[in-house]
Scaffold this motif. Structure first.
Motif: not given
Length: 218
Positions: A29, A36, A123
């Protein structure tokens, strides 16, 4: 409150340093976008809070003593990890079909213009579900954490104290990791490297998911 802080901190640090599903989700991420990555880190720690509360009120004991419940949790976690892996592999294949750099630059621009809220939700969800569906996280609070709880006080309060300390340590660790992993974004801007990155993380997710699923079915 009598707890073995030194021993507990040592175990927690080792648990975070050893790569696992949370590590892969946060790093992947962060490589996509720092915000994120931070969201995935917060999501993973929110999942830990669920396990902490469950352990404190005894739900983890019920799950661990019921093979059906425990295996169901493991299978759900395996399915989720495999789904993340499949998505990453498919993303790598799509990237492979983008042969022109202008096309890759266009995709990168679209990623950058994605709303901050959408990145955060994505995320956080990935971090949260990866952790909350991980039976090893539940077993940590159920079997490892109580080893550092001693008499002379409320066991529930001590579990909450150690659990919150674990969560806070994790947030610091993940945020440092996000800052490091975010530097990979310059490399990921290269189509060939991004394809290899997606394939590697994708197959790692699939491999871990299959391993968890096989263990649950055994």
């Amino acid at each position: 409150m009598s707890v073995d802080l030194i021993g507990f901190l040592g175990v927690v640090l080792v648990a975070y340093v050893v790569p696992g599903p949370d590590f892969l989700v946060v790093v992947r991420s962060a490589a996509e976008h720092p915000s994120k990555g931070r969201a995935a880190a917060v999501g993973a720690q929110a999942g830990l809070c669920v396990h902490m509360v469950a352990a404190a009120i005894g739900l983890s004991v019920i799950a661990a003593r019921s093979p059906v419940v425990y295996d169901a949790i493991k299978l759900l976690g395996a399915a989720y990890l495999i789904s993340l892996g499949v998505r990453a592999v498919l993303a790598a294949r799509r990237a492979a079909r983008q042969r022109h750099e202008s096309s890759a630059a266009s995709c990168a621009a679209l990623t950058e213009t994605r709303s901050a809220g959408a990145r955060w939700r994505s995320g956080f969800a990935q971090g949260f579900f990866t952790n909350v569906l991980n039976p090893k996280a539940a077993l940590f609070f159920l079997s490892i954490l109580p080893q550092f709880v001693h008499g002379g006080g409320s066991a529930t309060q001590q579990i909450f104290f150690l659990g919150i300390l674990d969560v806070l340590i994790g947030i610091v660790y993940w945020f440092v990791l996000v800052a490091v992993a975010a530097r990979l974004r310059t490399l990921l801007a290269r189509p060939k490297f991004r394809r290899r990155w997606e394939l590697t993380t994708g197959w790692l997710f699939i491999g871990i998911g299959i391993g968890v699923g096989v263990a649950a079915a055994a």
